[in-house]
Scaffold this motif. Structure first.
Motif: not given
Length: 318
Positions: A66-86
């Motif tokens: 998933m990290k390779k497939q969605y390398a451009d998805n900030e909510a997978l690669t950046n914890e700040v963006a991920a936390q906000a999304h969840i």
């Protein structure tokens, strides 16, 4: 991708894996972080049997893909963006369930929405300690899931809304589940609270019917009854919800001109201010929250977070 079955020794991560599976085709961000949290808990709980190792390695492989497939998805690669999304997703799901509950639209979907919201708040512990609001919502959602499920199971009509007074709050402390990472779904719905959390939200005077405190006879939903509900998990509503009786954050529509002056507050920059790395990270987080709020058309919250970021960067203080 097909995963090996979850062995009984890793039952504590089963509800996270179930949530991930439900979101594989709906929201890859939720699926990713649910499995990552399950992996973290599973590695701690593992006794290194063959079944456990096979499952955990399978999760690791999937996460890497998933990290390779969605390398451009900030909510997978950046914890700040991920936390906000969840956080936004969990809150939307919580407000949906709460609105249905207060309107007396009881059903398995409401139980599922409350329970899944509570699981999402568990996953947010990946990023650190939960906020007071998140603790409120997690505790209340898990109790509501158990309470409504038990009423439906026993042919009773649930009473909507939160508990009415401090005495019932105290009793709820002993009945509610504020699940820790290694708690099973059954314990999460009706076990003891491993850590003190704020009491559930209180209704406005005469605005909500009086709800009974959960008693020791409340039977929590099992994993099969709650997690394998044939009804699909309802999507977070598009329209803004504002259930009655809530004091903390509630998403709202674009601010009315009459109140705009209270939102837009002038900020006077401080000459020679020095911004620390921690403050820079905090400002970045506010900007991410603002962006996520706009995803839900919540202009007011976006403005408030942008102002916090601007004040921090302009003055060096929040």
């Amino acid at each position: 991708m097909e995963f090996p079955p979850c062995p009984p020794s890793l039952k504590s991560i089963q509800h996270f894996l179930k949530l991930a599976q439900e979101h594989d085709t709906r929201d890859v961000v939720i699926a990713y972080w649910a499995r990552l949290y399950a992996l973290q808990i599973g590695l701690k709980a593992s006794t290194q049997t063959g079944e456990e190792t096979k499952l955990l390695l399978g999760i690791m492989d999937w996460l890497e893909q998933m990290k390779k497939q969605y390398a451009d998805n900030e909510a997978l690669t950046n914890e700040v963006a991920a936390q906000a999304h969840i956080e936004n997703y969990a809150l939307k799901l919580f407000l949906y369930a709460d609105k249905q509950d207060r309107e007396e639209n009881f059903g398995k979907n409401v139980v599922k929405a409350f329970y899944s919201s509570g699981v999402l708040y568990d996953i947010l512990q990946t990023f650190g300690e939960l906020s007071e609001e998140a603790l409120h919502n997690r505790k209340y959602a898990k109790w509501k899931a158990a309470y409504i499920h038990n009423c439906l199971k026993n042919g009773e009509t649930p009473i909507p809304g939160p508990l009415p007074d401090d005495d019932d709050e105290a009793e709820l402390e002993g009945e509610n589940a504020n699940a820790s990472a290694d708690t099973s779904p059954e314990e999460a719905a009706g076990g003891a609270d491993p850590a003190p959390a704020p009491a559930p939200y209180q209704p406005e005077p005469e605005a909500e019917p009086q709800a009974p405190a959960p008693s020791s006879s409340v039977v929590p939903p099992t994993a099969e009854e709650v997690l394998n509900n044939p009804n699909k998990l309802p999507s977070p509503p598009v329209d803004e919800e504002k259930p009655g009786g809530f004091v903390p954050y509630v998403p709202t529509a674009q601010p009315h001109p009459a109140t705009a002056a209270t939102i837009y507050q002038p900020i006077v920059p401080v000459a020679g201010v020095h911004i620390t790395p921690d403050q820079m990270i905090a400002a970045q987080k506010y900007c991410k929250y603002a962006g996520s709020a706009l995803n839900y058309d919540d202009v007011k919250t976006a403005i408030e977070n942008l102002q916090k970021a601007l004040k921090l960067l302009s003055t060096g203080s929040e």
